[in-house]
Design an enzyme around this catalytic site. Structure first.
Site, mmCIF file in Angstrom:
data_model
loop_
_atom_site.group_PDB
_atom_site.id
_atom_site.type_symbol
_atom_site.label_atom_id
_atom_site.label_comp_id
_atom_site.label_asym_id
_atom_site.label_seq_id
_atom_site.Cartn_x
_atom_site.Cartn_y
_atom_site.Cartn_z
ATOM 1 N N HIS A 104 -4.090 5.338 -2.821
ATOM 2 C CA HIS A 104 -3.029 4.380 -2.707
ATOM 3 C C HIS A 104 -2.826 3.452 -3.618
ATOM 4 O O HIS A 104 -2.092 3.347 -4.659
ATOM 5 C CB HIS A 104 -2.864 4.463 -1.316
ATOM 6 C CG HIS A 104 -1.696 3.622 -0.898
ATOM 7 N ND1 HIS A 104 -0.381 4.616 -1.417
ATOM 8 C CD2 HIS A 104 -0.705 2.225 -1.315
ATOM 9 C CE1 HIS A 104 1.260 3.786 -1.241
ATOM 10 N NE2 HIS A 104 0.506 2.606 -0.847
ATOM 11 N N PHE A 129 5.052 0.975 3.576
ATOM 12 C CA PHE A 129 5.622 -0.477 4.753
ATOM 13 C C PHE A 129 6.327 0.608 5.765
ATOM 14 O O PHE A 129 6.674 1.718 6.041
ATOM 15 C CB PHE A 129 7.149 -0.582 4.060
ATOM 16 C CG PHE A 129 6.805 -1.956 2.936
ATOM 17 C CD1 PHE A 129 5.543 -2.314 2.486
ATOM 18 C CD2 PHE A 129 8.043 -2.777 2.261
ATOM 19 C CE1 PHE A 129 5.060 -3.041 1.936
ATOM 20 C CE2 PHE A 129 7.990 -3.504 1.470
ATOM 21 C CZ PHE A 129 6.090 -3.578 0.852
ATOM 22 N N LYS A 174 -1.693 5.644 -10.164
ATOM 23 C CA LYS A 174 -0.815 4.037 -9.929
ATOM 24 C C LYS A 174 -0.894 3.633 -12.215
ATOM 25 O O LYS A 174 -0.584 2.904 -12.492
ATOM 26 C CB LYS A 174 -0.594 3.402 -8.556
ATOM 27 C CG LYS A 174 0.270 4.174 -8.080
ATOM 28 C CD LYS A 174 0.421 3.550 -6.194
ATOM 29 C CE LYS A 174 1.230 4.580 -5.973
ATOM 30 N NZ LYS A 174 -0.093 5.593 -5.058
ATOM 31 N N GLU A 201 -7.635 -0.932 1.538
ATOM 32 C CA GLU A 201 -7.959 0.030 1.714
ATOM 33 C C GLU A 201 -9.389 0.671 1.213
ATOM 34 O O GLU A 201 -9.726 1.676 2.030
ATOM 35 C CB GLU A 201 -7.377 1.504 0.269
ATOM 36 C CG GLU A 201 -7.958 3.391 0.318
ATOM 37 C CD GLU A 201 -6.468 3.911 -1.244
ATOM 38 O OE1 GLU A 201 -6.093 4.480 -0.763
ATOM 39 O OE2 GLU A 201 -5.345 3.098 -1.649
ATOM 40 N N HIS A 260 3.969 2.504 -8.979
ATOM 41 C CA HIS A 260 3.722 3.100 -8.112
ATOM 42 C C HIS A 260 5.527 3.581 -7.828
ATOM 43 O O HIS A 260 6.820 2.764 -7.940
ATOM 44 C CB HIS A 260 4.069 1.756 -7.347
ATOM 45 C CG HIS A 260 3.668 2.134 -5.451
ATOM 46 N ND1 HIS A 260 4.375 3.887 -5.435
ATOM 47 C CD2 HIS A 260 3.992 1.502 -4.384
ATOM 48 C CE1 HIS A 260 3.869 3.742 -4.011
ATOM 49 N NE2 HIS A 260 4.375 2.210 -3.444
ATOM 50 N N CYS A 311 7.072 4.448 1.144
ATOM 51 C CA CYS A 311 6.061 4.805 -0.169
ATOM 52 C C CYS A 311 4.571 6.520 0.701
ATOM 53 O O CYS A 311 4.387 6.294 0.203
ATOM 54 C CB CYS A 311 4.862 4.053 -0.493
ATOM 55 S SG CYS A 311 5.362 1.575 -0.849
#
Length: 405
Positions: A297, A393, A329, A308, A334, A158
């Site tokens: 994010h 990830f 998002k 976050e 996403h 990502c």
């Protein structure tokens, strides 16, 4: 040395083209709906941020369409916008024009289709391998525009788009390129790919009958991210050269930071996120008090948004509640490797317009998410410095700093 953005292009669930995308982002338009591209009846998550009005036949020949995966087609469309926006790059030698793109999954629509046919003992398309290659989008962009310099593809889940943009910054600073086409592209609204994320309990499954409210970063009751697709492309070059050729300058890409958690293959880690944000600030020569806005994010996962939030509080301390934050998002889902490129365009448009787009679906915040996420309605604010986050990830964390010029 100042590295600036001189062209932008975008293909997203809420608009194709920067102007349309930004208009809808400011208005809080929702791009999440029931999946139309395949029969999702057997999926646990049956919603996505799809680009319904995208037609590759408007800019590619039938042969080119046959030879390209959807993620490459999205990248080519966004690149065409960005190149047109930037104006002629003919003043640069072709060997000094680079491409640096990000994609987490690459041509997975081709992979799924070809694998299904192979299992049925049917022939697979002759261009299956070059369509699947993650670097195919970058290769096609280079071929289309005669860009003969460095051609790199970054795949860090990502954070792919953010790291690709950061790598482009490094190419320009190091003198290995004079201009770079950079960003990210992804097309993961696919049955096998989504089933894989479902198996990780990463996707939203509780809003199949209410897709408009499924992507809800920082909100109470969120249950996972919504898969999206799209592409965002930026043209980067040195400020002096851009000025000499009369290019429009949108913003300066002032800093890039990346850091690995080295803790867990999929679970987020606050320490890695703080390190990436601090590294971006250090690279830009800025202190935390200079940040006016954060494009988060913010995937809408129960744990991710909390981590976050804690990372932002850790880095910015008492000032954290004063910094407006928003989650792109919330409107588009996403888009994995494209998400930071799209988020970068939103951040740059914030610098350009003094408008911070909202985080929609934030009617009641998670008690552990207690910062200013610009809930539901855009706000006006003079912004000079923005931070754009992308955490993926593999413990891959990346942050970018954009400033006004």
């Amino acid at each position: 040395m100042h590295i600036v953005v001189t062209g932008m292009g975008i293909v997203s669930p809420i608009g194709i083209g920067v102007e349309k995308f930004w208009e809808n982002a400011v208005d809080g338009v929702n791009g999440i709906a029931s999946i139309q591209s395949f029969d999702a009846a057997k999926q646990r998550s049956r919603i996505a941020g799809e680009i319904s009005d995208f037609d590759p036949a408007t800019f590619l020949t039938a042969k080119q369409i046959e030879q390209t995966d959807r993620f490459t087609q999205l990248a080519l469309h966004a690149a065409n916008q960005a190149m047109t926006d930037a104006g002629s790059l003919e003043s640069y030698e072709p060997r000094r024009l680079a491409v640096c793109l990000g994609s987490g999954m690459g041509g997975f629509s081709t992979f799924e289709y070809s694998a299904a046919r192979k299992l049925q003992s049917k022939s697979i398309p002759p261009f299956s391998v070059p369509r699947i290659m993650t670097n195919s989008a970058g290769a096609w962009i280079a071929t289309r525009y005669g860009l003969k310099g460095v051609n790199l593809t970054c795949s860090t889940a990502c954070s792919s788009g953010a790291n690709a943009i950061g790598m482009a910054l490094d190419l320009l600073r190091s003198g290995k390129a004079d201009a770079v086409v950079t960003g990210g592209a992804e097309a993961c609204v696919l049955p096998l790919t989504m089933s894989g994320f479902e198996a990780l309990f990463a996707l939203s499954t509780g809003f199949n009958n209410d897709p408009a409210h499924a992507s809800r970063p920082f909100a109470k009751g969120r249950d996972g991210f919504v898969m999206g697709e799209g592409a965002g492309i930026l043209i980067l070059e040195r400020e002096e050269a851009a000025q000499q050729r009369g290019a429009k300058i949108y913003a300066e890409l002032a800093g890039y930071g990346c850091a690995c958690d080295a803790t867990h293959i999929v679970a987020p880690d606050m320490g890695g996120q703080v390190a990436a944000m601090q590294a971006a600030l250090d690279d830009a020569g800025l202190t935390p008090d200079k940040v006016d806005y954060i494009n988060a994010h913010a995937t809408s996962t129960p744990i991710g948004d909390v981590i976050e939030t804690k990372a932002i509080k850790q880095l910015f301390g008492e000032r954290a509640p004063e910094i407006p934050i928003s989650a792109t998002k919330s409107m588009i889902g996403h888009s994995i490797g494209a998400s930071a490129a799209i988020g970068s365009i939103a951040a740059i448009m914030t610098l350009q317009t003094g408008t911070i787009h909202p985080t929609i679906n934030l009617l009641e915040a998670d008690p552990e998410c207690d910062l200013d996420y610009t809930p539901n309605t855009a706000v006006q604010k003079y912004v000079r410095t923005v931070l754009c986050n992308a955490f993926g990830f593999g413990g891959n964390n990346a942050s970018l700093i954009y400033t006004t010029r």
